[in-house]
Motif scaffolding. Structure first.
Motif, short mmCIF file in Angstrom:
data_model
loop_
_atom_site.label_atom_id
_atom_site.label_comp_id
_atom_site.label_asym_id
_atom_site.label_seq_id
_atom_site.Cartn_x
_atom_site.Cartn_y
_atom_site.Cartn_z
N ILE A 231 0.87 -1.17 0.00
CA ILE A 231 0.00 0.00 0.00
C ILE A 231 0.91 1.22 0.00
O ILE A 231 1.75 1.37 0.88
N ILE A 232 0.73 2.06 -1.00
CA ILE A 232 1.62 3.21 -1.16
C ILE A 232 0.83 4.52 -1.07
O ILE A 232 -0.36 4.57 -1.38
N LYS A 233 1.52 5.55 -0.63
CA LYS A 233 0.92 6.88 -0.50
C LYS A 233 1.75 7.88 -1.29
O LYS A 233 2.97 7.93 -1.16
N ILE A 234 1.07 8.67 -2.12
CA ILE A 234 1.73 9.72 -2.90
C ILE A 234 1.17 11.05 -2.43
O ILE A 234 -0.04 11.29 -2.54
N PRO A 235 1.99 11.94 -1.88
CA PRO A 235 1.46 13.22 -1.40
C PRO A 235 0.98 14.09 -2.55
O PRO A 235 1.53 14.04 -3.66
N SER A 236 -0.06 14.87 -2.31
CA SER A 236 -0.60 15.73 -3.37
C SER A 236 0.26 16.95 -3.61
O SER A 236 0.20 17.58 -4.67
N THR A 237 1.08 17.30 -2.61
CA THR A 237 1.99 18.44 -2.75
C THR A 237 3.36 18.06 -2.21
O THR A 237 3.50 17.11 -1.43
N ILE A 238 4.35 18.80 -2.62
CA ILE A 238 5.70 18.57 -2.12
C ILE A 238 5.77 19.01 -0.65
O ILE A 238 5.33 20.12 -0.32
N PRO A 239 6.25 18.17 0.25
CA PRO A 239 6.30 18.52 1.68
C PRO A 239 7.08 19.82 1.91
O PRO A 239 8.00 20.17 1.15
N GLU A 240 6.69 20.53 2.95
CA GLU A 240 7.36 21.79 3.27
C GLU A 240 8.85 21.55 3.49
O GLU A 240 9.24 20.66 4.24
N GLY A 241 9.66 22.33 2.81
CA GLY A 241 11.10 22.17 2.91
C GLY A 241 11.67 21.16 1.95
O GLY A 241 12.90 20.99 1.87
N GLY A 242 10.79 20.46 1.22
CA GLY A 242 11.25 19.46 0.26
C GLY A 242 12.01 20.09 -0.89
O GLY A 242 11.60 21.13 -1.42
N LYS A 243 13.08 19.48 -1.30
CA LYS A 243 13.92 20.02 -2.37
C LYS A 243 13.67 19.36 -3.72
O LYS A 243 14.10 19.86 -4.75
N LYS A 244 12.99 18.22 -3.70
CA LYS A 244 12.73 17.51 -4.95
C LYS A 244 11.45 18.05 -5.59
O LYS A 244 10.50 18.41 -4.90
N LYS A 245 11.41 18.08 -6.91
CA LYS A 245 10.32 18.73 -7.62
C LYS A 245 9.11 17.84 -7.83
O LYS A 245 8.02 18.34 -8.09
#
Length: 532
Positions: free
Chosen positions: A198-212
């Motif tokens: 079971i996998i989860k994909i965030p709808s937005t880049i986490p705060e402070g995240g550097k990957k696009k």
């Protein structure tokens, strides 16, 4: 029948205005995007199965009382190389191609099979998935393709396996209230330790995240080991409530050794799937907060299911509804060799097992001292039971809600919550729907729409703004006709009364599709033109 199933469809890349009859609601503004097989022959070569056809996307754009239609083939790597060679050179599930000039057919997914798990096609022909502001065409492999929802242009390919170790994934993800995606995939790991992840994909880049990319922050919520050493169950969807995820391990099994050697044996991958009616169907309920499976072994009789309808929680129980069969004959009916004339097809290809909408109930906690044979379901709102057995296992007996329906949809605002209405294709014993049905779970009342020579697609519910009741909104269904004199059209039904509100007839090569989504005008991506 061959005209509707086996003939290649012409794409319509530039929008054409539909002829609208009736009055569309002022609030209905946005895109209905659908996906399905549109090309069944390439050069002198033909696909064996209808589900193998090359993906064709189409959309209906509702704007200020008008409707515009367009369609485009998904320009996947599979499509591109097939067109270059003018023949089918990439294998699909029901069609093995020789030779396959794409990447080596062997992958490094499983050392116990001597690196022989095949690399699958990126012909993403089943559904459309929304991830943040991006949209993807999906199928059941580890590949998805980003698309421009406005123009239906094909964009980059994404490989789930670069982020999590899955070889297969479902095309029916779920979305939580924040827009995060939950999906399931099968991981064929070393030494035969196959798992369902079971996998989860965030709808937005986490705060402070550097990957696009949001996919770079994908996480494995939980994994469930397969009960078989060299087999994995086939699954097409799963259930989700606010706190739990429901997975059914049905005895419709993919033989991994046969899969790995299919190319060498000259058989298609579909031949590696087999239903085992003597086996049990296991039911797993995952706690989304603790990321653990709730204790207890829950099972029911052998069945085959493709579509979950909905799931919810009530008084310490998880309730889930599915469309189930007694065998796997549904897939067999859609081999193109079986599809001749309409009469032959309907007479010779009726389901051996009638689809039924079944309700199951899982008690989250129960009295360990309950006597053997006791029903540990404490709800009075259902006849579904969960019977304690001598070994401590729990045998689940379903309640039949209704029968003869497929391609179920609901008001997704009620996903994971107690709900009342199911919208579906009324297929009875036949695989092709001739009606659309609304089923009231509470009263058992059915409302239907049908029209002579018409085959409606899966109905998509669109909620009315400020709607106060579950069925405040409209249903959208793309309808094709077996009468060549009748133009295909987009049907708009009042979801409450099931009366026709409007239809948008289109002089285009509209085709039988599979699944799709409605995207409101406000939810169209800002960085892509909204112009028709």
């Amino acid at each position: 029948m061959e005209e509707l199933f086996g003939k290649n469809k012409r794409e319509c890349p530039e929008p054409i205005k539909a002829d609208v009859q009736g009055q569309l609601p002022d609030w209905l503004q946005g895109l209905l995007i659908r996906n399905g097989p549109g090309m069944h022959t390439v050069g002198n070569s033909s696909y064996n199965h209808w589900f193998d056809g090359l993906a064709l996307l189409h959309s209906f754009h509702f704007k200020n009382g008008e409707v515009f239609y367009r369609s485009r083939y998904l320009h996947s790597d599979t499509y591109t190389v097939n067109m270059q060679e003018n023949r089918i050179v990439v294998s699909e599930f029901g069609t093995m191609a020789y030779p396959d000039p794409c990447k080596n057919i062997f992958s490094k997914a499983a050392t116990f099979l001597a690196n022989t798990i095949p690399e699958f096609t990126d012909n993403c022909l089943i559904n459309i998935m929304k991830c943040g502001e991006d949209f993807y065409a999906t199928s059941e492999t580890n590949f998805i393709r980003r698309i421009d929802p406005s123009t239906l242009d094909t964009m980059e390919k994404l490989d789930y396996s670069k982020y999590v170790a899955v070889n297969l994934a479902t095309s029916h993800p779920h979305y939580d209230s924040a827009g995060n995606i939950y999906n399931m995939g099968t991981s064929i790991a070393e030494k035969g330790k196959t798992k369902y992840m079971i996998i989860k994909i965030p709808s937005t880049i986490p705060e402070g995240g550097k990957k696009k990319s949001c996919f770079k922050y994908m996480e494995v919520v939980c994994s469930i080991p397969s009960r078989w050493l060299l087999n994995a169950c086939y699954y097409h969807s799963f259930g989700m409530t606010d706190n739990y995820i429901i997975f059914i391990e049905q005895p419709f099994k993919l033989d991994l050794l046969k899969l790995a050697t299919a190319y060498m044996r000259g058989v298609n991958w579909a031949s590696c799937l087999e239903f085992h009616p003597e086996d049990k169907t296991l039911i797993y309920v995952l706690d989304r907060k603790t990321k653990k499976i709730i204790p207890g072994k829950f099972y029911t009789d052998a069945l085959v299911t493709f579509h979950h309808v909905n799931a919810y929680e009530e008084d310490g129980h998880v309730i889930f509804d599915i469309i189930a069969y007694e065998d796997n004959s549904l897939y067999e009916m859609f081999y193109l060799a079986n599809i001749k004339t309409s009469k032959d097809f309907e007479d010779k290809n009726k389901c051996k097992s009638k689809p039924t909408c079944r309700r199951f109930v899982i008690p989250l906690q129960h009295d360990k001292e309950a006597p053997v044979g006791a029903n540990i379901v404490k709800l009075t709102s259902t006849t579904a039971t969960a019977l304690k057995e001598k070994d401590g296992n729990i045998y689940c007996v379903h309640e039949t809600l209704t029968d003869g329906i497929e391609l179920p949809r609901i008001n997704y605002g009620y996903n994971g919550k107690k709900y009342r209405y199911i919208y579906a294709a009324d297929v009875d014993w036949k695989p092709i729907p001739t009606k659309i049905m609304k089923f009231d779970i509470q009263t058992k009342q059915k409302l239907t729409w049908e029209e002579e020579h018409c085959w409606p697609a899966e109905p998509v519910f669109v909620a009315a703004p400020n709607g106060k009741e579950e069925d405040d909104g409209v249903l959208l269904s793309s309808v094709v006709s077996s009468d060549p004199k009748k133009s295909p059209f987009l049907l708009v039904l009042d979801a409450k009364t099931f009366k026709e509100v409007a239809r948008a007839s289109v002089k285009a090569d509209i085709f039988l599709d599979l699944h799709g989504i409605f995207v409101s005008e406000a939810d169209l991506p800002r960085n892509i033109s909204k112009e028709t």
